[in-house]
Write an enzyme that holds these catalytic residues in place. Structure first.
Site, PDB file in Angstrom:
ATOM      1  N   GLU A 193       0.185   3.572   1.937  1.00 29.70           N
ATOM      2  CA  GLU A 193       0.139   4.083   3.314  1.00 29.70           C
ATOM      3  C   GLU A 193       1.464   3.885   4.055  1.00 29.70           C
ATOM      4  O   GLU A 193       1.691   4.505   5.091  1.00 29.70           O
ATOM      5  CB  GLU A 193      -1.004   3.424   4.099  1.00 29.70           C
ATOM      6  CG  GLU A 193      -2.348   3.725   3.487  1.00 29.70           C
ATOM      7  CD  GLU A 193      -3.528   3.532   4.431  1.00 29.70           C
ATOM      8  OE1 GLU A 193      -3.307   3.319   5.630  1.00 29.70           O
ATOM      9  OE2 GLU A 193      -4.672   3.606   3.947  1.00 29.70           O
ATOM     10  N   LYS A 210       2.103  -3.286   7.309  1.00 31.04           N
ATOM     11  CA  LYS A 210       2.421  -3.454   5.882  1.00 31.04           C
ATOM     12  C   LYS A 210       3.867  -3.013   5.603  1.00 31.04           C
ATOM     13  O   LYS A 210       4.571  -3.640   4.814  1.00 31.04           O
ATOM     14  CB  LYS A 210       1.442  -2.662   5.016  1.00 31.04           C
ATOM     15  CG  LYS A 210       0.014  -3.177   5.013  1.00 31.04           C
ATOM     16  CD  LYS A 210      -0.158  -4.578   4.432  1.00 31.04           C
ATOM     17  CE  LYS A 210       0.063  -4.651   2.954  1.00 31.04           C
ATOM     18  NZ  LYS A 210      -0.288  -6.002   2.408  1.00 31.04           N
ATOM     19  N   THR A 249       0.820  -1.207   0.000  1.00 32.00           N
ATOM     20  CA  THR A 249       0.000   0.000   0.000  1.00 32.00           C
ATOM     21  C   THR A 249       0.856   1.259   0.000  1.00 32.00           C
ATOM     22  O   THR A 249       1.995   1.243   0.487  1.00 32.00           O
ATOM     23  CB  THR A 249      -0.905  -0.017   1.254  1.00 32.00           C
ATOM     24  OG1 THR A 249      -1.531   1.252   1.396  1.00 32.00           O
ATOM     25  CG2 THR A 249      -0.106  -0.285   2.527  1.00 32.00           C
TER      26      THR A 249
END
Ligand code: NAD
Ligand code: DAU
Length: 358
Positions: free
Chosen positions: A135, A162, A133
């Site tokens: 993010e 992640k 991701t």
């Protein structure tokens, strides 16, 4: 190829498998634990292809994962299985640490042992593709874009988990030479998305005449990519990406959250007017902000365009219209989820002290 896809019963994983079976000749092994976020109905009838099999396995279960590698002898892994919802990661980070970090380690460990046993030609063609991701890069202010070189600076338990898994994947390449590739994508939307995420939640709350919760002032910005375009990009990264590299994937569609919600409201006004004709926008309700809410995400997607020739095919307005129309036409898909799994209640505020708010 025979591709082992983890998380293939989830939102993006199911789009990847639908794409692989419809547009390529590859064989697919779907490895999924079937958590609350999974729905095998999202795959349609994949068995009809004769190129699909399913294994209900928790990726943290090392013996079961090793056995799946032995049984299926895959040519490549596309690793999408994860806990994916930021708000749930605030309420219960443990499951995110377990699945996203430990689970990725278990997969890497099994993949490495399996890869070391392959004869040289298959070993050099083998790929471990980790789907991640944007993010992980943290938040941007009003300007700037995430590139592949942007330093990691995750804010939530989800994005930290992640980021950890991305680091593990890179380490397994640098240390053990496992042929890995990583991709970092912005917000996906489209059919079959679990109704905890902003776009499906807003559509279904419009339909139910319920308040449309907008966190904070609604000025936070996300970049949106239609899920089927992401599936196309992922197969491109798997088959043409350079070993050891990472690729940012984005939609060139930055929107404030309030703009997204207002566009959904206008679309609903056209496609499914309220009784009495009142605008859906009347339902918009500003609510307490998400703790640690990243202000803005935006992707510089020039590397994947330049090196792999990928560009999104669906613009945001077209994709959103298709998405609203899909939810209107597919109540049989979402109704059981809303009734049995998640009824739209606010998530992500438990255990956070008022003073800890950003
Ligand atoms: P999702 O929550 O819809 O689906 C996740 C799937 O993983 C589910 O089918 C679930 O059953 C499975 N799963 C969870 N824990 C598991 C475990 N321990 N063992 C085996 N299977 C397990 O997620 P999504 O939105 O489809 O996201 C897929 C991947 O893409 C994730 O890795 C996510 O971080 C990443 N990603 C998502 C977005 C997005 O906007 N949704 C954007 C960029 C990257
Ligand atoms: O950027 C990629 C990420 O996008 C993925 O890695 C995640 O798996 C995926 O869930 C998504 O994360 P977000 O937190 O951006 O998505 P979400 O749909 O939860 O929220 C989108 C924005 O809308 C975010 O700024 C928070 C806000 N929001 C969300 C909900 C659920 C609201 O204002 N109201 C809401 O009810």
């Amino acid at each position: 190829m025979k591709i082992l896809v983890t998380g293939g019963a989830g939102f993006i994983g199911s789009a990847v498998i639908r794409h692989l079976l419809a547009a390529t000749d590859h064989h697919v092994v779907n490895v999924d634990k079937l958590t609350y976020a999974a729905d095998l109905r999202s795959l349609g009838t994949p068995e009809a292809s004769g190129r699909y099999s399913f294994e209900q396995i928790d990726i943290c279960d090392a013996p079961a994962i090793r056995a799946a590698f032995e049984r299926h002898a895959p040519d490549a892994i596309m690793h999408l299985a994860a806990e994916s919802h930021v708000d749930r990661s605030i309420d219960g980070p443990g499951e995110f640490v377990r699945t996203n970090i430990l689970g990725t380690y278990v997969l890497l460990d099994a993949a490495l042992a399996y890869w070391r046993g392959l004869e040289p030609e298959r070993a050099s063609a083998f790929r471990f593709h980790h789907i991640s991701t944007d993010e992980v890069f943290g938040e941007l202010d009003a300007t700037g874009l995430f590139t592949e070189e942007t330093p990691y600076d995750p804010s939530s338990p989800y994005s930290a988990s992640k980021a950890s898994s991305d680091h593990l994947v890179r380490a397994w390449h640098r240390t053990y030479k496992l042929p890995t590739v990583v991709s970092n994508c912005s917000n996906n939307y489209g059919p079959y998305q679990f109704p905890e995420k902003l776009i499906p939640l807003t559509i279904l709350n419009c339909l139910a005449g319920k308040p449309l919760p907008v966190y904070g002032t609604g000025t936070n910005v996300r970049d949106w990519l239609f899920v089927e375009d992401h599936a196309t990009a992922l197969v491109r990264v798997l088959t043409e990406g350079k070993v050891g590299e990472s690729y940012n994937i984005g939609g060139n569609s930055e929107r404030t959250n309030i703009a997204v919600v207002e566009t959904i409201c206008r679309t609903m006004d056209r496609l499914h007017p309220r009784a009495g004709g009142a605008p859906h926008a009347e339902l918009i309700t500003f609510v307490r902000d998400r703790p640690g809410h990243d202000f803005r995400y935006a992707i510089d997607a020039s590397k994947i365009k330049r090196e792999l020739g990928f560009e999104p095919s669906v613009d945001f307005d077209t994709g959103l219209e298709r998405t609203v129309a899909w939810y209107l036409a597919n109540e049989d898909w979402w109704r059981p989820l809303v009734e049995r799994q998640y009824g739209g209640e606010r998530l992500g505020l438990s255990g956070v002290r008022e003073t800890a708010k950003k």
